[in-house]
Write an enzyme that holds these catalytic residues in place. Structure first.
Site, mmCIF file in Angstrom:
data_model
loop_
_atom_site.group_PDB
_atom_site.id
_atom_site.type_symbol
_atom_site.label_atom_id
_atom_site.label_comp_id
_atom_site.label_asym_id
_atom_site.label_seq_id
_atom_site.Cartn_x
_atom_site.Cartn_y
_atom_site.Cartn_z
ATOM 1 C CB CYS A 144 -5.507 1.625 -3.977
ATOM 2 S SG CYS A 144 -3.840 1.962 -3.397
ATOM 3 C CB SER B 60 -3.746 2.153 0.540
ATOM 4 O OG SER B 60 -2.463 2.407 0.004
ATOM 5 C CG HIS C 38 -2.005 -1.985 3.112
ATOM 6 N ND1 HIS C 38 -1.561 -3.254 2.832
ATOM 7 C CD2 HIS C 38 -1.130 -1.150 2.490
ATOM 8 C CE1 HIS C 38 -0.479 -3.186 2.063
ATOM 9 N NE2 HIS C 38 -0.201 -1.928 1.838
ATOM 10 C CG HIS D 204 -7.533 5.745 -1.351
ATOM 11 N ND1 HIS D 204 -7.679 4.409 -1.040
ATOM 12 C CD2 HIS D 204 -6.328 5.859 -1.947
ATOM 13 C CE1 HIS D 204 -6.615 3.757 -1.412
ATOM 14 N NE2 HIS D 204 -5.777 4.610 -1.985
ATOM 15 C CB CYS E 169 -4.685 6.644 -5.096
ATOM 16 S SG CYS E 169 -3.339 5.946 -4.090
HETATM 17 P P1 PAD Z 1 -0.262 -4.345 -5.464
HETATM 18 O O1 PAD Z 1 -0.578 -5.340 -4.419
HETATM 19 O O2 PAD Z 1 -1.114 -4.280 -6.692
HETATM 20 O O3 PAD Z 1 1.257 -4.562 -5.960
HETATM 21 C C1 PAD Z 1 2.288 -5.044 -5.148
HETATM 22 C C2 PAD Z 1 3.217 -5.914 -5.993
HETATM 23 O O4 PAD Z 1 4.301 -6.329 -5.161
HETATM 24 C C3 PAD Z 1 2.560 -7.198 -6.531
HETATM 25 O O5 PAD Z 1 2.776 -7.299 -7.929
HETATM 26 C C4 PAD Z 1 3.274 -8.316 -5.772
HETATM 27 O O6 PAD Z 1 3.425 -9.498 -6.538
HETATM 28 C C5 PAD Z 1 4.616 -7.674 -5.486
HETATM 29 N N1 PAD Z 1 5.352 -8.278 -4.363
HETATM 30 C C6 PAD Z 1 4.846 -8.756 -3.180
HETATM 31 N N2 PAD Z 1 5.849 -9.218 -2.403
HETATM 32 C C7 PAD Z 1 6.996 -9.034 -3.100
HETATM 33 C C8 PAD Z 1 8.363 -9.313 -2.823
HETATM 34 N N3 PAD Z 1 8.743 -9.845 -1.668
HETATM 35 N N4 PAD Z 1 9.295 -8.994 -3.755
HETATM 36 C C9 PAD Z 1 8.929 -8.439 -4.948
HETATM 37 N N5 PAD Z 1 7.638 -8.148 -5.265
HETATM 38 C C10 PAD Z 1 6.692 -8.441 -4.348
HETATM 39 O O7 PAD Z 1 -0.237 -2.943 -4.716
HETATM 40 P P2 PAD Z 1 -0.341 -1.409 -5.249
HETATM 41 O O8 PAD Z 1 0.477 -1.237 -6.470
HETATM 42 O O9 PAD Z 1 -1.767 -0.991 -5.246
HETATM 43 O O10 PAD Z 1 0.352 -0.669 -3.992
HETATM 44 C C11 PAD Z 1 1.709 -0.909 -3.676
HETATM 45 C C12 PAD Z 1 2.060 -0.346 -2.316
HETATM 46 O O11 PAD Z 1 2.015 1.079 -2.377
HETATM 47 C C13 PAD Z 1 1.093 -0.743 -1.200
HETATM 48 O O12 PAD Z 1 1.828 -0.947 0.003
HETATM 49 C C14 PAD Z 1 0.208 0.459 -1.074
HETATM 50 O O13 PAD Z 1 -0.393 0.554 0.201
HETATM 51 C C15 PAD Z 1 1.224 1.560 -1.301
HETATM 52 C C16 PAD Z 1 0.642 2.891 -1.685
HETATM 53 N N6 PAD Z 1 1.241 3.991 -1.213
HETATM 54 C C17 PAD Z 1 0.772 5.233 -1.524
HETATM 55 C C18 PAD Z 1 1.495 6.430 -1.036
HETATM 56 O O14 PAD Z 1 0.936 7.536 -1.088
HETATM 57 N N7 PAD Z 1 2.737 6.288 -0.580
HETATM 58 C C19 PAD Z 1 -0.327 5.380 -2.349
HETATM 59 C C20 PAD Z 1 -0.903 4.230 -2.871
HETATM 60 C C21 PAD Z 1 -0.434 2.972 -2.528
HETATM 61 ZN ZN ZN Z 2 -4.085 4.186 -2.982
#
Ligand code: PAD
Ligand code: ZN
Ligand code: ZN
Length: 376
Positions: A47, A49, A52, A68, A176
């Site tokens: 993921c 995160s 990150h 995770h 997740c």
């Molecule tokens: P990912 O990196 O697979 O997807 C992110 C997407 O955003 C990619 O397709 C990028 O091309 C796109 N992107 C980047 N910059 C831009 C922009 N400026 N405008 C439009 N699109 C853009 O990540 P993911 O899907 O694994 O995770 C997404 C986020 O969610 C990430 O910050 C992660 O840490 C967070 C998350 N939060 C939780 C929670 O509990 N809140 C859980 C899991 C992940």
């Molecule tokens: Zn996650």
């Protein structure tokens, strides 16, 4: 030969310091203490995160075993554990559910006070120590889970027993990405039938938001990403339109306002950037829109917002793990997956052996994968 009660020597991917690759190390995993569970991992997703932490956006004590979004089989249990037994299929919970704290008793909230994520992570189990060591040095846990290891130990409040027939190399995503996205739509935003939604970021989590919006009956789902290679999958999962901010000379929130008679009903930021959090907020209607922050923002960064943006009636919210109470929801989501109520396969673009973990992160960083599942 039984491993119960013994130290297990196995392989884990250790992150020794930020901005460095993971190193596959031989580690020792001590037996579970009271109210702990030792799990043999079978599969884990990768993921953003986790990345990150590598990039320094998310701070947690290092060295650590990250990961995770996993699924595995209980190897042994500590004293007093009643929720699982050896042989059970389980998913570790990065957002635990103790059942006793103020938040667990709250009918709507889910971010249990016993969590070890985000605010002040200790990088340990609840007793303040870790069961991992490498070269004689203790290795930290990561958000109650640490799935990038052949064996992990978790607190019993941070594990859910799931259907014994479920495929662990798929349902690991319920640990997740899928649940976070899906819950953000159906539980946090409470997307309504016939509504218009905009989803910023089409990774594994954003695409799961789209699945949730579709299940909730949204009539328009506008997918936003700067990587157009993500659009085909977004459409396959329910997006009705896909737009790339790079194709427009004006700000993307103005484009969305024009497309939707003043703004969408529900917008989701699923990237983790401050500028797109503002864009998503502005994209929802000033008087009735709801905007949800899902992406994890960069450590210690703030936004300055004109309160007028909220005064007219907008709602701005965020949630961890899609607002879902984890121990209650994870087994149900696995059952729903088995009943084909939603798909997971389209989210899995790559399957690699665990040892190729750095390749999996390279694919994510290059925008070439949605979810890579690492198998043990
Ligand atoms: P990912 O990196 O697979 O997807 C992110 C997407 O955003 C990619 O397709 C990028 O091309 C796109 N992107 C980047 N910059 C831009 C922009 N400026 N405008 C439009 N699109 C853009 O990540 P993911 O899907 O694994 O995770 C997404 C986020 O969610 C990430 O910050 C992660 O840490 C967070 C998350 N939060 C939780 C929670 O509990 N809140 C859980 C899991 C992940
Ligand atoms: Zn996650
Ligand atoms: Zn709790």
């Amino acid at each position: 030969m039984s491993t119960v009660g013994k130290v297990i020597r196995c392989k884990a991917a250790v992150l020794w310091e930020p901005h460095k690759p993971f190193v596959i190390e031989d580690i020792e995993v001590a037996p579970p203490k009271a109210h702990e569970v030792r799990i043999k991992m079978v599969a884990t997703g990768v993921c953003r995160s986790d990345d990150h932490v590598v990039s320094g956006t998310l701070i947690t004590p290092l060295p650590a075993v990250l990961g995770h979004e996993g699924a595995g089989i209980v190897e042994s249990i500590g004293e007093g554990v009643t929720c699982v037994k050896p042989g059970d299929k389980v998913i570790p919970l990065f957002s635990p559910q103790c059942g006793k704290c103020r938040i667990c008793k709250h009918p709507e909230s889910n971010f249990c006070c016993q969590n070890d994520s985000l605010e002040k992570p200790q990088g340990t189990l609840r007793d303040g120590t870790s069961r991992f060591s490498c070269k004689g040095k203790p290795i930290h846990n990561f958000i109650s889970t640490s799935t990038f290891s052949q064996y992990t130990v978790v607190d019993d409040i941070a594990v859910a027993k799931i259907d014994g027939a479920s495929p662990l190399d798929k349902v690991c995503l319920i640990g997740c990405g899928f649940s976070t996205g899906y819950g953000s739509a159906v539980k946090v935003a409470k997307v309504t039938p016939g509504s218009t939604c905009a989803v910023f970021g089409l990774g594994g989590v954003g695409l799961s938001v789209i699945i949730g919006c579709k299940v909730a009956g949204a009539s328009r789902i506008i997918a936003v990403d700067i990587n157009k290679d993500k659009f085909a999958k977004a459409k396959e999962l329910g997006a009705t339109e896909c737009i790339n901010p790079k194709d427009y000379s004006k700000p993307i929130h103005e484009v969305l306002q024009e497309m939707t008679d003043g703004g969408v009903d529900f917008s989701f930021e699923v990237i983790g950037h401050l500028d797109t959090m503002t864009s998503a907020l502005l994209s929802c209607h000033a008087a009735c829109g709801v905007s949800i922050i899902v992406g994890v923002p960069p450590n210690a960064k703030s936004l300055s917002v004109n309160p007028m943006l909220l005064l007219l009636g907008r709602t701005w919210k965020g949630a961890i793990f899609g607002g879902l109470k984890s121990k209650d929801s994870v087994p149900k989501l696995v059952t729903d997956f088995m009943a084909k109520k939603f798909p997971l396969d389209p989210l899995i673009t790559h399957v690699l052996p665990f040892e190729k973990i750095n390749e999996a992160f390279d694919l994510l960083r290059a925008g070439k994968s949605i979810r890579t599942v690492l198998t043990f």
